[in-house]
Scaffold this motif. Structure first.
Motif, PDB file in Angstrom:
ATOM      1  N   ASN A  20      30.865  -7.193   4.052  1.00 23.78           N
ATOM      2  CA  ASN A  20      30.331  -6.077   4.815  1.00 23.78           C
ATOM      3  C   ASN A  20      31.275  -4.892   4.665  1.00 23.78           C
ATOM      4  O   ASN A  20      32.478  -5.070   4.570  1.00 23.78           O
ATOM      5  CB  ASN A  20      30.171  -6.468   6.286  1.00 23.78           C
ATOM      6  CG  ASN A  20      29.200  -5.575   7.015  1.00 23.78           C
ATOM      7  OD1 ASN A  20      28.750  -4.570   6.473  1.00 23.78           O
ATOM      8  ND2 ASN A  20      28.881  -5.914   8.233  1.00 23.78           N
ATOM      9  N   ASP A  96      17.939   1.134   2.252  1.00 15.50           N
ATOM     10  CA  ASP A  96      17.998   1.483   3.678  1.00 15.50           C
ATOM     11  C   ASP A  96      18.566   0.332   4.504  1.00 15.50           C
ATOM     12  O   ASP A  96      19.389   0.546   5.391  1.00 15.50           O
ATOM     13  CB  ASP A  96      16.609   1.875   4.187  1.00 15.50           C
ATOM     14  CG  ASP A  96      16.124   3.186   3.591  1.00 15.50           C
ATOM     15  OD1 ASP A  96      16.945   3.956   3.042  1.00 15.50           O
ATOM     16  OD2 ASP A  96      14.897   3.435   3.657  1.00 15.50           O
ATOM     17  N   TRP A  97      18.128  -0.892   4.218  1.00 16.22           N
ATOM     18  CA  TRP A  97      18.619  -2.055   4.940  1.00 16.22           C
ATOM     19  C   TRP A  97      20.123  -2.243   4.717  1.00 16.22           C
ATOM     20  O   TRP A  97      20.877  -2.472   5.669  1.00 16.22           O
ATOM     21  CB  TRP A  97      17.850  -3.300   4.517  1.00 16.22           C
ATOM     22  CG  TRP A  97      18.413  -4.570   5.092  1.00 16.22           C
ATOM     23  CD1 TRP A  97      18.337  -4.979   6.389  1.00 16.22           C
ATOM     24  CD2 TRP A  97      19.139  -5.568   4.397  1.00 16.22           C
ATOM     25  NE1 TRP A  97      18.973  -6.190   6.533  1.00 16.22           N
ATOM     26  CE2 TRP A  97      19.474  -6.573   5.325  1.00 16.22           C
ATOM     27  CE3 TRP A  97      19.534  -5.719   3.062  1.00 16.22           C
ATOM     28  CZ2 TRP A  97      20.197  -7.715   4.968  1.00 16.22           C
ATOM     29  CZ3 TRP A  97      20.251  -6.853   2.715  1.00 16.22           C
ATOM     30  CH2 TRP A  97      20.577  -7.828   3.661  1.00 16.22           C
ATOM     31  N   GLY A  99      22.330   0.049   3.856  1.00 18.30           N
ATOM     32  CA  GLY A  99      23.031   1.134   4.541  1.00 18.30           C
ATOM     33  C   GLY A  99      23.132   0.904   6.030  1.00 18.30           C
ATOM     34  O   GLY A  99      24.187   1.098   6.641  1.00 18.30           O
ATOM     35  N   SER A 100      22.042   0.439   6.641  1.00 14.14           N
ATOM     36  CA  SER A 100      22.054   0.201   8.089  1.00 14.14           C
ATOM     37  C   SER A 100      22.830  -1.057   8.456  1.00 14.14           C
ATOM     38  O   SER A 100      23.184  -1.256   9.608  1.00 14.14           O
ATOM     39  CB  SER A 100      20.617   0.109   8.628  1.00 14.14           C
ATOM     40  OG  SER A 100      19.985  -1.057   8.146  1.00 14.14           O
ATOM     41  N   SER A 101      23.118  -1.901   7.465  1.00 12.82           N
ATOM     42  CA  SER A 101      23.888  -3.128   7.705  1.00 12.82           C
ATOM     43  C   SER A 101      25.379  -2.939   7.452  1.00 12.82           C
ATOM     44  O   SER A 101      26.127  -3.909   7.434  1.00 12.82           O
ATOM     45  CB  SER A 101      23.364  -4.257   6.807  1.00 12.82           C
ATOM     46  OG  SER A 101      22.023  -4.549   7.114  1.00 12.82           O
ATOM     47  N   THR A 127      17.654   9.810   0.993  1.00  9.14           N
ATOM     48  CA  THR A 127      19.097   9.895   1.204  1.00  9.14           C
ATOM     49  C   THR A 127      19.800   9.675  -0.137  1.00  9.14           C
ATOM     50  O   THR A 127      19.223   9.087  -1.054  1.00  9.14           O
ATOM     51  CB  THR A 127      19.563   8.835   2.224  1.00  9.14           C
ATOM     52  OG1 THR A 127      19.193   7.532   1.755  1.00  9.14           O
ATOM     53  CG2 THR A 127      18.942   9.081   3.600  1.00  9.14           C
TER      54      THR A 127
END
Length: 154
Positions: A20, A96-97, A99-101, A127
């Motif tokens: 992460n 997107d997933w 980036g949000s993670s 983005t």
């Protein structure tokens, strides 16, 4: 009406990244690439440097190939458009997933057909996204008009 998509198309075969907060690359398949072996070998240096890699298996390829389809030979012309659209939409959703993670920056990479899809995804992304497109044509039309498949098209 175009034919309905096969159930295998709906399966999203991905190998999720490890770690992460790391930069991450989404690797898209080239023409005829069933499985993930080539992209695993190509991405290994990135992993050794601390980047995460997510390898997407294209719709109509590998485990997502519809019953009755032999290898990379699509059953319908429409399937090529569906394959491209699925790859672009899925890679956008994955970006997107990721980036949000907590992953980032996010990049997309592909070669041949995957390179074309990577370019298209980067163009429509709302983005910023890093892009590496390898051995990808700007357009496939030349193959059908002047190239290897010109004699096969009326």
């Amino acid at each position: 009406d175009p034919p309905s998509t096969p159930p295998e198309y709906e399966t999203q075969a991905v190998q999720a990244p490890r770690g992460n907060g790391a930069p991450v690359w989404v690797f898209l398949a080239g023409t005829g690439e069933h499985g993930m072996g080539t992209r695993k070998r190509i991405s290994l240096p990135l992993v050794r440097e601390g980047a995460a890699v997510l390898i997407l298996e294209s719709a109509f390829y590998g485990t997502r190939r519809p019953e009755g389809q032999s290898g990379s030979k699509l059953l319908h012309v429409y399937d090529l458009l569906a394959l491209g659209n699925a790859t672009i939409e899925e890679s956008l959703a994955l970006k997107d997933w990721l980036g949000s993670s907590g992953f980032g920056p996010v990049g997309v990479c592909g070669f041949s057909m995957g390179g074309v899809h990577a370019m298209m995804m980067a163009c429509v992304s709302e983005t910023p996204v890093a892009l590496v497109s390898l051995l990808a044509p700007r357009c496939a039309s030349q193959v059908f008009t002047d190239g290897a498949l010109a004699a096969a098209v009326d």
